[in-house]
Design a protein around this motif. Structure first.
Motif, PDB file in Angstrom:
ATOM      1  N   UNK A  88     -67.347  78.874  97.038  1.00  0.00           N
ATOM      2  CA  UNK A  88     -67.484  80.325  97.213  1.00  0.00           C
ATOM      3  C   UNK A  88     -66.493  81.063  96.320  1.00  0.00           C
ATOM      4  N   UNK A  89     -65.221  80.638  96.350  1.00  0.00           N
ATOM      5  CA  UNK A  89     -64.196  81.301  95.538  1.00  0.00           C
ATOM      6  C   UNK A  89     -64.471  81.095  94.060  1.00  0.00           C
ATOM      7  N   UNK A  90     -64.858  79.869  93.672  1.00  0.00           N
ATOM      8  CA  UNK A  90     -65.093  79.572  92.270  1.00  0.00           C
ATOM      9  C   UNK A  90     -66.289  80.343  91.747  1.00  0.00           C
ATOM     10  N   UNK A  91     -67.315  80.520  92.582  1.00  0.00           N
ATOM     11  CA  UNK A  91     -68.503  81.253  92.137  1.00  0.00           C
ATOM     12  C   UNK A  91     -68.129  82.642  91.636  1.00  0.00           C
ATOM     13  N   UNK A  92     -67.208  83.307  92.357  1.00  0.00           N
ATOM     14  CA  UNK A  92     -66.800  84.658  91.970  1.00  0.00           C
ATOM     15  C   UNK A  92     -66.012  84.654  90.670  1.00  0.00           C
ATOM     16  N   UNK A  93     -64.967  83.834  90.623  1.00  0.00           N
ATOM     17  CA  UNK A  93     -64.095  83.836  89.444  1.00  0.00           C
ATOM     18  C   UNK A  93     -64.795  83.243  88.222  1.00  0.00           C
ATOM     19  N   UNK A  94     -65.713  82.290  88.446  1.00  0.00           N
ATOM     20  CA  UNK A  94     -66.431  81.703  87.322  1.00  0.00           C
ATOM     21  C   UNK A  94     -67.403  82.718  86.722  1.00  0.00           C
ATOM     22  N   UNK A  95     -68.021  83.533  87.578  1.00  0.00           N
ATOM     23  CA  UNK A  95     -68.914  84.602  87.090  1.00  0.00           C
ATOM     24  C   UNK A  95     -68.119  85.568  86.209  1.00  0.00           C
ATOM     25  N   UNK A  96     -66.902  85.927  86.663  1.00  0.00           N
ATOM     26  CA  UNK A  96     -66.052  86.828  85.880  1.00  0.00           C
ATOM     27  C   UNK A  96     -65.654  86.179  84.555  1.00  0.00           C
ATOM     28  N   UNK A  97     -65.352  84.866  84.602  1.00  0.00           N
ATOM     29  CA  UNK A  97     -64.957  84.154  83.385  1.00  0.00           C
ATOM     30  C   UNK A  97     -66.107  84.111  82.380  1.00  0.00           C
ATOM     31  N   UNK A  98     -67.340  83.880  82.870  1.00  0.00           N
ATOM     32  CA  UNK A  98     -68.510  83.855  81.983  1.00  0.00           C
ATOM     33  C   UNK A  98     -68.701  85.206  81.298  1.00  0.00           C
ATOM     34  N   UNK A  99     -68.565  86.278  82.087  1.00  0.00           N
ATOM     35  CA  UNK A  99     -68.720  87.629  81.530  1.00  0.00           C
ATOM     36  C   UNK A  99     -67.664  87.898  80.461  1.00  0.00           C
ATOM     37  N   UNK A 100     -66.425  87.437  80.723  1.00  0.00           N
ATOM     38  CA  UNK A 100     -65.335  87.635  79.765  1.00  0.00           C
ATOM     39  C   UNK A 100     -65.613  86.893  78.467  1.00  0.00           C
ATOM     40  N   UNK A 142     -58.720  77.584  86.509  1.00  0.00           N
ATOM     41  CA  UNK A 142     -59.728  76.532  86.623  1.00  0.00           C
ATOM     42  C   UNK A 142     -61.130  77.055  86.320  1.00  0.00           C
ATOM     43  N   UNK A 143     -61.418  78.277  86.758  1.00  0.00           N
ATOM     44  CA  UNK A 143     -62.743  78.863  86.497  1.00  0.00           C
ATOM     45  C   UNK A 143     -62.974  79.007  84.998  1.00  0.00           C
TER      46      UNK A 143
END
Length: 394
Positions: A88-100, A142-143
């Motif tokens: 759950x936590x990774x899904x949020x931060x990974x989405x932000x990382x992809x956008x970045x 990590x994300x």
């Protein structure tokens, strides 16, 4: 005092664990809950840093008013399964990382096109991008590691530039460099291969071995970089060093200037290490990606004549034997992505398993915590050694 706050859904969280989207309602002071006037959702890394600087160690977060994807809406007495919490936590931060990373690629592509047309580089957009990368590393490195592990042969120049910047931030942070130094290093990393835009693309992407003449032509990218840097206003010396020194060697046999020994500062030596590591672990038109462990062996073989031996050892300690985002094979034959490898988890990380080489089939996706499992890592593997594409499982 804020003891009158409705506390049924308040969760006490260390400031170090705060994430974007969490709704901070109170701070913890002398083991008492203290209401704050500027309660609200965390929207930037700066807000977290301000809490750190104010010597606040814990805060009270309102789960119901935090972003739903953080999974804090309801407090239950039983602990949540670790795999669910991580995902759950990774899904949020990974989405932000992809956008970045998409934003970063677009910016670099735009600047490369303008540079090819002879326009001068403007530093300001890269300063903002560097700050965003630093913020992303501080929130959830990590994300970003998992997202940056997804490589494309067709976008090598863009991805390599971003990854070098990301690795320099990670390495510099490990060596306790301040934020301003990290920013300057990141800008240098983003721009470090900008001269390649003026190199013949057929030679640059040649799938077979380069002739001596072709190799000399590719080396010209650093000569072009010197010209481009000279026309770029506001670029710090550190950023220029990172860009212009990543092919220098301690024994003086590098290029473009043939610098030797102490003529190459620490940050310049770091750029050499990071550039080689990322190139080795990427798939190119003429080679497959190496596993991090194989790349570490090559880095060590290049010491002390080419690379700084002590810094290489520090880099390996910083990245870890099994870096987050890398692929490993477990003792039961399953393949997985290293999902979390912090502190004492470095040698026994959490691994997201999805495939069995023994049975040659996909398995139930499961996060295995090797600290609490009888399984162990047999070896690190490169994506090219797999018969299947691991991309969807990132």
């Amino acid at each position: 005092m804020g003891d009158s706050i409705e506390s049924s859904n308040l969760i006490k969280i260390p400031v170090s664990k705060l994430k974007l989207g969490m709704f901070v309602e109170a701070i913890d002071k002398d083991k008492s809950l203290v209401n704050i006037a500027n309660a609200g959702q965390i929207r930037s890394a700066e807000a977290i840093l301000r809490l750190h600087k104010s010597n606040v160690s814990h805060v009270w977060v309102n789960g119901e008013r935090s972003l739903p994807e953080l999974g804090l809406g309801k407090v239950v007495s039983a602990p949540k399964p670790v795999a669910r919490k991580v995902s759950v936590e990774r899904a949020t931060t990974q989405k932000q990382a992809k956008e970045l990373i998409v934003e970063a690629k677009d910016l670099i592509q735009k600047v490369l096109s303008e540079t090819f047309e002879g326009k001068a580089v403007e530093v300001e957009p890269f300063e903002a991008l560097a700050d965003n990368l630093i913020e992303s590393v501080m929130l959830d490195a990590d994300a970003l590691k998992c997202v940056s592990a997804l490589r494309s042969k067709d976008a090598y120049l863009l991805e390599h530039s971003i990854n070098v910047a990301f690795l320099l931030i990670t390495f510099g942070r490990y060596l306790k460099f301040d934020t301003d130094m990290l920013r300057q290093m990141a800008i240098g990393g983003i721009l470090h291969d900008i001269g390649k835009i003026k190199v013949d693309s057929e030679i640059l992407n040649k799938p077979s071995k380069l002739t001596p003449e072709e190799f000399e032509h590719v080396k010209l990218h650093q000569t072009y970089a010197v010209e481009i840097m000279g026309q770029t206003k506001g670029l710090s010396q550190i950023s220029q060093d990172i860009s212009l020194m990543h092919h220098e060697k301690l024994d003086g046999n590098g290029y473009p200037l043939g610098l030797k020994g102490d003529e190459i500062p620490t940050h310049g030596r770091m750029s050499c290490i990071v550039d080689i590591f990322d190139a080795l672990t990427a798939t190119r038109c003429y080679k497959e990606a190496m596993s991090p462990a194989a790349a570490f062996k090559i880095l060590l073989s290049l010491t002390p004549h080419h690379l700084d031996q002590q810094l290489v050892y520090e880099f390996i300690r910083c990245i870890g034997v099994y870096p987050v985002g890398s692929l490993v094979q477990l003792s039961d034959g399953r393949i997985g992505i290293v999902w979390e490898a912090k502190g004492r988890n470095a040698l026994n990380p959490k691994v997201k398993c999805f495939y069995s080489v023994k049975h040659k089939c996909y398995t139930k996706v499961e996060i295995i915590d090797l600290l609490r499992s009888s399984l162990n890592i047999e070896k690190g593997i490169s994506p090219s050694s797999l018969e299947i594409d691991p991309t969807p499982f990132y």
